[in-house]
Structures are given as C-alpha cells and as structure tokens.
Write a protein that holds these residues in place. Structure first.
Motif, PDB file in Angstrom:
ATOM      1  N   GLU A 240      -9.425  -1.178  42.427  1.00 58.58           N
ATOM      2  CA  GLU A 240     -10.884  -1.137  42.622  1.00 58.58           C
ATOM      3  C   GLU A 240     -11.513  -0.267  41.541  1.00 58.58           C
TER       4      GLU A 240
ATOM      5  N   GLU B  79     -17.493   8.070  45.087  1.00 60.75           N
ATOM      6  CA  GLU B  79     -17.235   7.852  46.514  1.00 60.75           C
ATOM      7  C   GLU B  79     -16.533   9.068  47.082  1.00 60.75           C
TER       8      GLU B  79
ATOM      9  N   HIS C  85      -8.447   2.430  40.887  1.00 59.79           N
ATOM     10  CA  HIS C  85      -7.527   2.938  41.916  1.00 59.79           C
ATOM     11  C   HIS C  85      -7.111   1.802  42.843  1.00 59.79           C
TER      12      HIS C  85
ATOM     13  N   HIS D  68     -15.545   1.424  40.943  1.00 57.09           N
ATOM     14  CA  HIS D  68     -16.910   1.523  41.471  1.00 57.09           C
ATOM     15  C   HIS D  68     -17.871   2.070  40.420  1.00 57.09           C
TER      16      HIS D  68
ATOM     17  N   ARG E 115     -14.298  10.882  44.168  1.00 56.88           N
ATOM     18  CA  ARG E 115     -13.878  10.219  42.932  1.00 56.88           C
ATOM     19  C   ARG E 115     -15.109   9.785  42.140  1.00 56.88           C
TER      20      ARG E 115
HETATM   21 FE   LIG Z   1     -12.563   2.999  46.325  1.00 53.08          FE
END
Ligand SMILES: [Fe+2]
Length: 270
Positions: A185, A191, A227, A187, A221
């Motif tokens: 993933e 998060e 990740h 982003h 993160r």
């Molecule tokens: Fe995530």
C-alpha cells in the motif's frame, strides 16, 4: 501538520512523563506516541489516577479526541468507559473532569494542550460527547478510505468521527481472521494506527523488514512509504486516525504470497 515517523512502538516501552495542569488536582501521566514539534499536536497514552478531579468545568485550547482503554472517565454526568470515544473542538467546554478508577485513554490533540476555565460552560454543538463503539455496526471500509482497487471481503470499519471539512477520519478498522491483501500500500497522507487487539502482519516497510503489530503497538507513518502485504492470522482491531480520506495505491511485490502465507501458517493461533 506531520507527526514524527513511528513504526510498531508499544506504549509500554515509553517512559511516562507527568504533566500537571493547575486545573486538575493530580498530574496526568503521558506517554507520547508521536508528536509534531512545530504545532505540539500529539497522540499519547494518558493515565489518570482514580482520585483525579477538576474543581470546575474545563475547556481546552485545542481539538481533543479521546478513546478510553481502561477505567472510567467522567465529564459531568457522562461516564466514559472502555470503548467509548469523544470529540471536542478547540475552545469547547468538556465538563468537569473526573476519573472514577485508574483510567487510561488514547488522546489525540491538534496542538499543545492547555486547559482553561471557559466563560461559556456548555459544550460546542459540534462536540461528540460520547460515542459507544460497542453499539455501532461494522460498515463498509469505503466509509473511511478510497482504495484504487476493491478490498477483499472481511475488512470493516466503525467511523467514530469524521471532519466533514477536511475528511479527517477517526475510526476502528476490523480484520476477519485470515484476512490478507496482496501488494504494497502507498498513501498520499500520513496514517496513525493503534492496535487494540489481535495481530496484523506487515511484510515490508519501505523496502526493509516488516513486523507483526499486537495489542498496544502503534504506528505513525508519513505519506509515500510502501508497506505490505498485510495479513492477520487471528483477526485484528486497530484504532485509526487519518487527516483526510485514506487514498490507497498499490505496488506489486515479488514475494507477496510468501509473506502472507508464512504469517498465516506460522503465527500462533490465539
Ligand atoms: Fe496503510
């Protein structure tokens, strides 16, 4: 606002610092999970001794979110128990603080916290004074995220609070035992995740070793860090905060299935 990068830190490894507000009779004990040095925004585990009380109704200069982990926290006649959440905008009255038992909660603030005695003692209309997460239904994860491909069945959320202006979301994310997702993933926003129960394995983080989160572990993160793949042997519930809707892109990873199935097969059943 970007808090410092933290991966898989258990709050028990952090030394508490005591913080004494002149408006409370007892000091708070705070373990800082992550913070933004510029604004003082902070995510912490806070302990209040059972004799804690404020003599008057208090407000704070900052937005304040609380999720109770243990004990019982009172704001006037509102009794916050484990699994209860509240949200107060900045400068909103909270009520009189009181801990009935030794009480531990997650606290998220958007700048350095200062209490004061407000002139207007009624809480802001935007406040959510008590959200009982146990009474909520698990709902579609798209209520809190925007992935670029469909999720596998078995991931659900309970949205505790959503800021309609920014899309910031505070929610619980639940994984069914044996749930997994292929790929890494990425982003566009940071998060924060705090593991309330179960296990969740992250095969790799930023090309390095991954880990298995268990109860009490936390991550914050920054954006853009690949990740995954993500899997859970026994199921998992995470408390999550994202500063806007969580966009998710995916990157392939060569040993994807090896990470997933070695966790599912080798991690102990609990
Ligand atoms: Fe995530």
């Amino acid at each position: 606002m970007v808090k410092n990068h933290v991966e898989n830190k258990n709050w028990r490894e952090i030394n508490p610092t005591s913080w004494h507000s002149p408006h409370l009779n007892e000091p708070l004990h705070k373990r800082i999970l992550s913070s933004d040095p510029e604004t003082g925004a902070m995510t912490s585990i806070v302990d209040l001794p059972k004799t804690t009380i404020s003599d008057q109704i208090l407000a704070a200069n900052c937005e304040l979110q609380i999720f109770v982990l243990e004990g019982e926290l009172h704001f006037d006649k509102i009794y916050m128990k484990p699994g209860d959440y509240c949200y107060y905008p900045e400068n909103s009255a909270h009520g009189k603080w009181r801990a009935k038992e030794n009480t531990r909660f997650l606290l998220i603030t958007d700048k350095t916290l200062e209490f004061f005695k407000p002139e207007d003692t009624s809480p802001d209309k935007r406040a959510k004074r008590q959200v009982d997460s146990w009474a909520m239904e698990w709902t579609n994860p798209l209520d809190a995220s925007d992935p670029s491909k469909p999720y596998r069945q078995g991931l659900m959320v309970k949205v505790l609070h959503k800021n309609e202006a920014t899309g910031a979301s505070t929610h619980l994310a639940g994984l069914m035992p044996g749930w997994y997702a292929h790929g890494l993933e990425v982003h566009p926003i940071y998060e924060e995740n705090y593991c309330l129960s179960g296990d969740v394995n992250i095969g790799e983080v930023d090309g390095g070793d991954g880990y298995t989160m268990t109860e009490g572990c936390y991550l914050c993160r920054p954006p853009g860090i690949p990740h995954g793949p993500i899997s859970s042997k026994n199921g998992n519930v995470n408390f999550c905060y994202t500063p806007s809707i969580l966009g998710i892109d995916y990157e392939p990873i060569e040993n994807d299935e090896q990470y997933i199935f070695s966790h599912l097969r080798s991690y102990p059943w609990r």
